[in-house]
Design an enzyme around this catalytic site. Structure first.
Site, PDB file in Angstrom:
ATOM      1  N   ASP A 190       0.958  -1.078   0.058  1.00  0.00           N
ATOM      2  CA  ASP A 190       0.161  -0.049  -0.361  1.00  0.00           C
ATOM      3  C   ASP A 190       0.997   1.227  -0.033  1.00  0.00           C
ATOM      4  O   ASP A 190       1.587   1.448   0.900  1.00  0.00           O
ATOM      5  CB  ASP A 190      -0.914  -0.202   1.252  1.00  0.00           C
ATOM      6  CG  ASP A 190      -2.047   0.975   1.239  1.00  0.00           C
ATOM      7  OD1 ASP A 190      -2.061   1.707   0.307  1.00  0.00           O
ATOM      8  OD2 ASP A 190      -2.827   0.725   2.225  1.00  0.00           O
ATOM      9  N   GLY A 243      -5.077   3.230  -7.965  1.00  0.00           N
ATOM     10  CA  GLY A 243      -5.412   3.504  -9.297  1.00  0.00           C
ATOM     11  C   GLY A 243      -4.709   4.787  -9.876  1.00  0.00           C
ATOM     12  O   GLY A 243      -4.876   5.024 -11.017  1.00  0.00           O
ATOM     13  N   ASP A 267     -10.574   4.148  -1.504  1.00  0.00           N
ATOM     14  CA  ASP A 267     -11.064   3.062  -0.590  1.00  0.00           C
ATOM     15  C   ASP A 267     -12.639   3.050  -0.819  1.00  0.00           C
ATOM     16  O   ASP A 267     -13.222   4.033  -0.645  1.00  0.00           O
ATOM     17  CB  ASP A 267     -10.749   3.393   0.902  1.00  0.00           C
ATOM     18  CG  ASP A 267      -9.362   2.972   1.300  1.00  0.00           C
ATOM     19  OD1 ASP A 267      -8.680   2.663   0.272  1.00  0.00           O
ATOM     20  OD2 ASP A 267      -9.350   3.138   2.302  1.00  0.00           O
TER      21      ASP A 267
HETATM   22  C1  GLA Z   1      -5.582   2.136   2.964  1.00  0.00           C
HETATM   23  C2  GLA Z   1      -5.771   0.914   1.851  1.00  0.00           C
HETATM   24  C3  GLA Z   1      -6.744   0.306   2.616  1.00  0.00           C
HETATM   25  C4  GLA Z   1      -6.380  -0.293   3.927  1.00  0.00           C
HETATM   26  C5  GLA Z   1      -5.756   0.781   4.896  1.00  0.00           C
HETATM   27  C6  GLA Z   1      -5.160   0.370   5.842  1.00  0.00           C
HETATM   28  O1  GLA Z   1      -6.546   3.153   3.062  1.00  0.00           O
HETATM   29  O2  GLA Z   1      -6.671   1.656   0.739  1.00  0.00           O
HETATM   30  O3  GLA Z   1      -7.469  -0.724   1.797  1.00  0.00           O
HETATM   31  O4  GLA Z   1      -5.405  -1.101   3.827  1.00  0.00           O
HETATM   32  O5  GLA Z   1      -5.000   1.818   4.028  1.00  0.00           O
HETATM   33  O6  GLA Z   1      -4.426   1.450   6.694  1.00  0.00           O
END
Ligand code: GLA
Length: 503
Positions: A266, A305, A326
């Site tokens: 991430d 994305g 998200d």
């Molecule tokens: C980001 C990701 C989520 C999750 C959080 C965790 O927002 O997009 O899917 O993994 O971090 O902190």
């Protein structure tokens, strides 16, 4: 003249630093139940009434761009650029003895939070130096995820509350309640498993919630399932935990040693060191590290994305890549994401999938009809099916949505061709995808609140004449094939999902 000399003496001998000066490094630390601390670092420089420096918290690193007041009553505003959007944080406070007493809001609409910061050594909490990203090359395909990955992830339901016991219980549930049987395999631990500090050799550690990751992996494997984990290419994850920055190879080896089968990686804190244009090289680094670890692990890219990731995701060894921000457990969020994926169908193929984010099915923010739409749409999109609810505690209706094998077969079709929208009229949309063996899946989606009559010509899907068979995958029954058209009443926010066979 004498008076001027006295005045000058007073001005130049006035203390410019000391107990009344904010200059230095400060830390506000809040203990968390997992034994780690939520840390906010301030590196401040005060010159007269002007305060400059940085605020570092979780994944964000703000530069102080505005300040007012004196140590007795000051305000600092930190700003940063996050992709296309600016971010801002404001702290108001005062120096009390050798403590900074401040208040801030986590979000502009959140209530005020009080924080107390103490002095720490110079340089503590500084952003690490930037390591130049490597030149680009192609990372070989790892042979995994021939069909979209299916499993469960902790974030949507448990966020920071996920722990060893919960993961074991979810694995038990998946193995025994029909989910495993329907194809769900991966149990993925998301953010907040990491320990506060690396060990003396720089190895990543776990926090109190995960006492023994290898034992946990063994347990999950003993159920015939696989274990996934989460990290970031930045120094910090999105929740502020330790990321893999400058430790990519070492972390990949640690995961391999634990028996990890899947990594969600991430972007988070990497935003402070790299531009969006450098993402490919940064993700390539972990792609190489995973290959070098010798253990096959599904590689899931999570950078929301940006920078047309679908064009380079496979080149860095990625098996799937998030295509959006998200998801939330709400009709608006789910549909805004799901119905916006039309342009991306050319990029999905066996081994390499667009990921419109995890499922919210069963989390309570949508109706059962809406969750069917969620499941149908994700299956049409050949999306990873990563459940995000509490698998120990599902209503029969939610269980039926998640384990509908006929719908899952659309998602898991071996040809891996993602659906496209073939027509749209107001709130009604028809999407279709070709399936292996000359079959088709077609979905009639009604995004309106009220029921709607929808119709379709078989030729719109690409069928000459009529299909040999048309099956409704939610009623589990064959539908009557009349002439060249098909029509049905589609419930508000609902779907009719058909599989059409031509042979
Ligand atoms: C980001 C990701 C989520 C999750 C959080 C965790 O927002 O997009 O899917 O993994 O971090 O902190």
């Amino acid at each position: 003249m004498k008076l001027v000399r006295v005045l000058l003496l007073v001005v130049f001998s006035a203390p410019v630093c000391g107990a009344t000066d904010l200059t230095g490094n400060w830390l506000a630390a809040t203990p968390l139940p997992d034994g780690t601390q939520r840390k906010v670092y301030f590196d401040l420089k005060q010159q007269d009434s002007k305060i400059t420096g940085h605020v570092r918290l979780t994944q964000f690193y703000y530069t102080i761009t505005e300040s007012t007041g004196t140590p007795d009553a000051f305000t600092v505003t930190g700003t940063m650029q996050d992709g296309d959007s600016p971010r801002r944080v404001v702290y108001e406070g005062r120096l009390v003895g050798d403590e900074l007493h401040m208040s801030t809001r986590r979000r502009p609409d959140a209530p005020l939070t009080e924080v107390v910061a103490h002095r720490v050594a110079d340089g503590e909490g500084a952003m690490p130096a930037r390591i130049e990203p490597p030149p680009l090359h192609k990372v070989a395909y790892n042979g995994l995820a021939k069909t979209p990955p299916m499993g469960w992830n902790s974030w949507n339901k448990f966020a920071g509350r996920v722990d060893d016991a919960t993961v074991r219980a979810i694995a038990d549930a998946m193995a025994s309640n029909g989910m495993k049987n329907a194809g769900y395999t991966y149990i993925n631990i998301d953010d907040t498993w990491e320990g506060e500090k690396r060990d003396a050799n720089g190895n990543i550690t776990t926090n109190k919630k995960f006492p023994d990751m290898k034992a946990l992996a063994n347990y999950v494997h003993s159920k015939g399932l696989k274990l996934g984990i989460y990290s970031s290419p930045g120094p910090n994850t999105c929740a502020g935990y330790e990321g893999s920055y400058a430790h990519e190879e070492q972390d990949a080896k640690t995961y391999a040693g634990w028996g990890i089968d899947y990594l969600k990686y991430d972007w988070c804190g990497a935003r402070n060191l790299y531009t969006d244009q450098e993402m490919q090289a940064v993700y390539q680094k972990m792609g190489d590290a995973l290959r070098a670890s010798g253990r096959p692990m599904v590689y899931s890219l999570c950078q929301y994305g940006r920078n047309d990731v679908w064009k380079w995701g496979p080149d860095v060894g990625g098996n799937l890549w998030r295509t959006t921000g998200d998801i939330r457990d709400a009709w608006d969020s789910m549909t805004k994401i799901g119905f916006n994926q039309d342009q991306l169908s050319p990029y999905a193929a066996p081994g390499h999938w667009n990921d419109p984010d995890m499922l919210e099915i069963g989390n309570g923010g949508m109706t059962d009809v809406e969750y069917r739409t969620h499941m149908s749409l994700w299956s049409m999109l050949a999306a990873p099916l990563i459940a995000g609810n509490d698998l120990r505690d599902m209503t029969p209706a939610i269980h039926d949505v998640l384990t509908n094998k006929e719908v899952i077969a659309i998602d898991q079709d071996p040809d891996g061709k993602q659906a496209s929208r073939i027509s749209r009229s107001g709130d009604q949309e028809i999407w279709a995808r070709a399936l292996a063996g000359g079959a088709y899946a077609v979905a009639l989606f009604n995004r309106a609140k009220d029921d709607a009559q929808m119709s379709l010509k078989w030729s719109d899907v690409g069928i000459n004449g009529k299909p040999r068979k048309a099956r409704d995958l939610w009623s589990h029954s064959d539908v009557k094939i009349g002439g060249a058209d098909y029509s049905a009443t589609v419930p508000g926010h609902g779907v009719v999902l058909l599989r059409l066979s031509t042979k």
